[in-house]
Design a protein around this motif. Sequence first.
Motif, mmCIF file in Angstrom:
data_model
loop_
_atom_site.group_PDB
_atom_site.id
_atom_site.type_symbol
_atom_site.label_atom_id
_atom_site.label_comp_id
_atom_site.label_asym_id
_atom_site.label_seq_id
_atom_site.Cartn_x
_atom_site.Cartn_y
_atom_site.Cartn_z
ATOM 1 N N ASP A 292 39.531 65.346 40.416
ATOM 2 C CA ASP A 292 40.027 66.394 41.307
ATOM 3 C C ASP A 292 38.851 67.168 41.901
ATOM 4 O OD1 ASP A 292 42.726 65.839 40.917
ATOM 5 O OD2 ASP A 292 42.859 67.131 39.147
ATOM 6 N N ASP A 293 39.110 67.864 42.991
ATOM 7 C CA ASP A 293 38.091 68.701 43.629
ATOM 8 C C ASP A 293 38.444 70.174 43.466
ATOM 9 O OD1 ASP A 293 36.491 66.604 44.654
ATOM 10 O OD2 ASP A 293 37.842 66.357 46.360
ATOM 11 N N VAL A 294 37.406 71.021 43.499
ATOM 12 C CA VAL A 294 37.616 72.464 43.486
ATOM 13 C C VAL A 294 36.797 73.102 44.610
ATOM 14 C CG1 VAL A 294 38.175 72.663 41.035
ATOM 15 C CG2 VAL A 294 35.783 72.823 41.775
ATOM 16 N N TYR A 295 37.317 74.229 45.117
ATOM 17 C CA TYR A 295 36.519 75.074 45.999
ATOM 18 C C TYR A 295 35.569 75.895 45.119
ATOM 19 C CZ TYR A 295 40.493 74.379 49.232
ATOM 20 O OH TYR A 295 41.494 73.857 50.013
ATOM 21 N N ASP A 296 34.346 76.032 45.546
ATOM 22 C CA ASP A 296 33.359 76.879 44.873
ATOM 23 C C ASP A 296 32.942 77.944 45.886
ATOM 24 O OD1 ASP A 296 31.291 78.017 43.462
ATOM 25 O OD2 ASP A 296 30.409 76.124 42.828
#
Length: 235
Positions: free
Chosen positions: A121-125
């Motif tokens: 999965d991807d996350v916003y940082d």
Amino acid sequence: MSRYQEIASDIEKDIIEKKYTKQLPEQFELAKKYDTSRVTIVHALKILQDKKLIKTVKGHGTFITTKSIPDIFLNSGVNEHNGFTRHVNSAAFHLISHVIAFNIRKPSADERKALNLDKNDDVYDIIRQRVLNGKPAKLEYTVMPVKRIPGITLDILHKSVYSYIQNDLGLKIGKDNRVITAEKSDAYDMKYLDCLRDDPVLCIHQKAFLEDGRPFELSETRNRYDRGALTVNGD
């Protein structure tokens, strides 16, 4: 300030300014750069390791880490309202947001556990600076799952992410868990909050949930001691 403290501060600034993004140079390279001994470099790296900015993996080198997540967030469910609210009187205060960094990346192991994510999965940082009446007041670090809160843009970050979640995505925001600590300022605070080295900073670590119980945000808000306030309600 000792030589190794000066070196630690300089490396920390290089990390902030993204000169180092994943891994630090080898110790002998740093010793050559700063014209000092490896022993001094080891002491400098120990300071950064204690701040949880780096970690050393034997045989592989020294890696830059994300900010640590309080243990309470890793297995926490939805708690009752904790009684903390923030108030901004628009007639008296002018609060604006500056986006310092906005990236999409893979989550760390702790972030996956806290946000119930898979390794792919991807996350916003996100890092944002809040400016109150023309003076920097808050520094916010936020991590959100892309699949849970899709479509975040720079324009949204300059406005209100929570308004976008509720009004555009049609999601309802539920409870949150918070851990509040007092810390001394770090290099980020000195750069973006105009703090002095030993100024106190009020830190709010938050894990926020949607109404259906899914976690959608991990954040750390660092507040200058003399700008802005938290109000504690007796609910």
